[in-house]
Scaffold this motif. Structure first.
Motif, short mmCIF file in Angstrom:
data_model
loop_
_atom_site.label_atom_id
_atom_site.label_comp_id
_atom_site.label_asym_id
_atom_site.label_seq_id
_atom_site.Cartn_x
_atom_site.Cartn_y
_atom_site.Cartn_z
N ALA A 88 3.43 -4.41 1.02
CA ALA A 88 4.61 -3.55 0.90
C ALA A 88 5.90 -4.36 0.94
O ALA A 88 6.84 -4.11 0.19
CB ALA A 88 4.60 -2.51 2.02
N ALA A 89 5.94 -5.37 1.83
CA ALA A 89 7.13 -6.22 1.92
C ALA A 89 7.36 -6.98 0.62
O ALA A 89 8.50 -7.12 0.16
CB ALA A 89 6.97 -7.20 3.08
N LYS A 90 6.31 -7.46 0.03
CA LYS A 90 6.42 -8.21 -1.22
C LYS A 90 6.81 -7.33 -2.41
O LYS A 90 7.57 -7.74 -3.29
CB LYS A 90 5.09 -8.92 -1.52
N ASP A 91 6.27 -6.11 -2.40
CA ASP A 91 6.40 -5.25 -3.57
C ASP A 91 7.56 -4.27 -3.52
O ASP A 91 7.67 -3.40 -4.38
CB ASP A 91 5.09 -4.46 -3.77
N ASN A 92 8.42 -4.39 -2.51
CA ASN A 92 9.54 -3.46 -2.36
C ASN A 92 9.03 -2.02 -2.24
O ASN A 92 9.50 -1.10 -2.91
CB ASN A 92 10.52 -3.58 -3.54
N VAL A 93 8.07 -1.83 -1.34
CA VAL A 93 7.45 -0.53 -1.10
C VAL A 93 7.83 -0.03 0.28
O VAL A 93 7.77 -0.77 1.26
CB VAL A 93 5.91 -0.65 -1.21
#
Length: 339
Positions: free
Chosen positions: A81-86
């Motif tokens: 989520a942190a990587k994917d802007n989630v």
């Protein structure tokens, strides 16, 4: 979530699916460093953060209070989520009806995707159908490898519990086991049933299921202790989760038994117990990977129309054995809370 309008992917192996996902995920990341953690408390971090619009994904599991296995799943999900802007919304309830209610809550919040465990698939069938009707893509993880397609999920990430059980049964034969108990800590959980059934299928000795209340560890300890005292021929206790296995080692000691303890799943305490010799071996299904891939796959589907396994094959994350011969290579990650 209807895939009929999309071209069908050719069948691919789990390994190729993972490689493709990793490549696409990296391609979608910006080159900036120090990605912001997810609002729910990201873990693991990332080298960059996707420049795609922020989306909201719900992760709904059947976690019982205090079960550390799910902390690892959640860490993987938070890292993706942190990587994917989630924006990740995590919720859990071991009661299947309540879990279905949590999925409905996610639908009502108009999330962009849902990742869900299917420990009791019949109870989730209707609410998954409602998510599909609302146009929300749903993926499965951890539990439900035999049911995800029937329920119409997009993808599944986990291990085949029957295959994992069969592997453990063969391992018991290799170590010379003759009589074992398989400790069932949650009645009605199809994955746990499949594990014990798989062990029984390949184990050449005698296997008996022992039911315990997995939410009450003093009760778990006393039940296993009493069983070992009654039957001195039991040479192996097979646990289906790390906390149960660690409690079982106390039961073995208290009962004055010579039984060995083997288990499914890891945590940082359990890898140290393997190193110390109080746990003989464990079957690792890589829960961090399950959480990570579930969230990352929904991001890939939202932004590039990708789905792994061609909608037909699960992406398998296990099983793999961890014992004294290789635990040193796992322990550092377990200490971080990611294995």
């Amino acid at each position: 979530m209807d895939r009929s309008s999309r071209p069908r992917s050719r069948r691919i192996t789990p390994a190729l699916a993972l490689a493709a996902a990793a490549a696409l995920a990296l391609a979608g990341c910006s080159s900036s460093s120090g990605g912001k953690k997810a609002e729910e408390g990201g873990g693991g971090g990332s080298a960059g953060k996707a420049g795609t619009p922020r989306i909201k994904i719900a992760l709904v599991t059947h976690q019982s209070p205090g079960d550390t296995f799910w902390d690892i799943v959640r860490k993987g999900a938070e890292a993706a989520a942190a990587k994917d802007n989630v924006e990740l919304i995590y919720s859990a309830d071991p009661n299947a009806g309540n879990q279905a209610g949590l999925v409905q809550n996610a639908i009502d919040q108009k999330v962009d995707g849902i990742a869900v465990t299917l420990a009791k698939p019949d109870a989730l069938k209707d609410v998954v159908a409602r998510a599909k009707a609302a146009g929300i893509p749903v993926v499965g993880l951890n539990s439900g490898v035999g049911d995800w397609q029937q329920l119409g999920l997009l993808e599944f990430f986990g291990q085949d519990e029957t295959v994992a059980g069969e592997a453990l049964g063969k391992r018991l034969n290799e170590v010379g086991a003759k009589k074992a108990v398989c400790v069932m800590h949650e009645q009605g959980n199809v994955g746990l049933t499949q594990r014990c059934d798989g062990v029984k299928k390949t184990f050449s000795g005698t296997l008996e299921n022992l039911f315990v209340n997995g939410t009450d560890m003093p009760s778990v300890k006393s039940t296993i202790t009493a069983k070992l005292k009654r039957d001195g021929d039991i040479d192996h206790v097979v646990a289906l989760g790390a906390p149960i296995a660690l409690t079982a080692t106390q039961s073995v000691s208290e009962a004055g038994s010579d039984a060995e303890v083997a288990t499914f799943d890891l945590n940082k305490e359990l890898t140290k117990a393997i190193s110390a010799g109080t746990i003989e071996f464990a079957v690792d299904q890589q829960p961090y990977l399950q959480g990570y891939l579930a969230i990352d796959s929904l991001w890939l589907y939202e932004n590039n129309g990708n789905y792994m396994g061609g909608g037909e094959q699960p992406v398998l994350t296990g099983p793999a054995f961890v014992d004294k011969s290789n635990v040193a290579g796992v322990d550092a990650f377990a200490t971080k809370g990611t294995r």
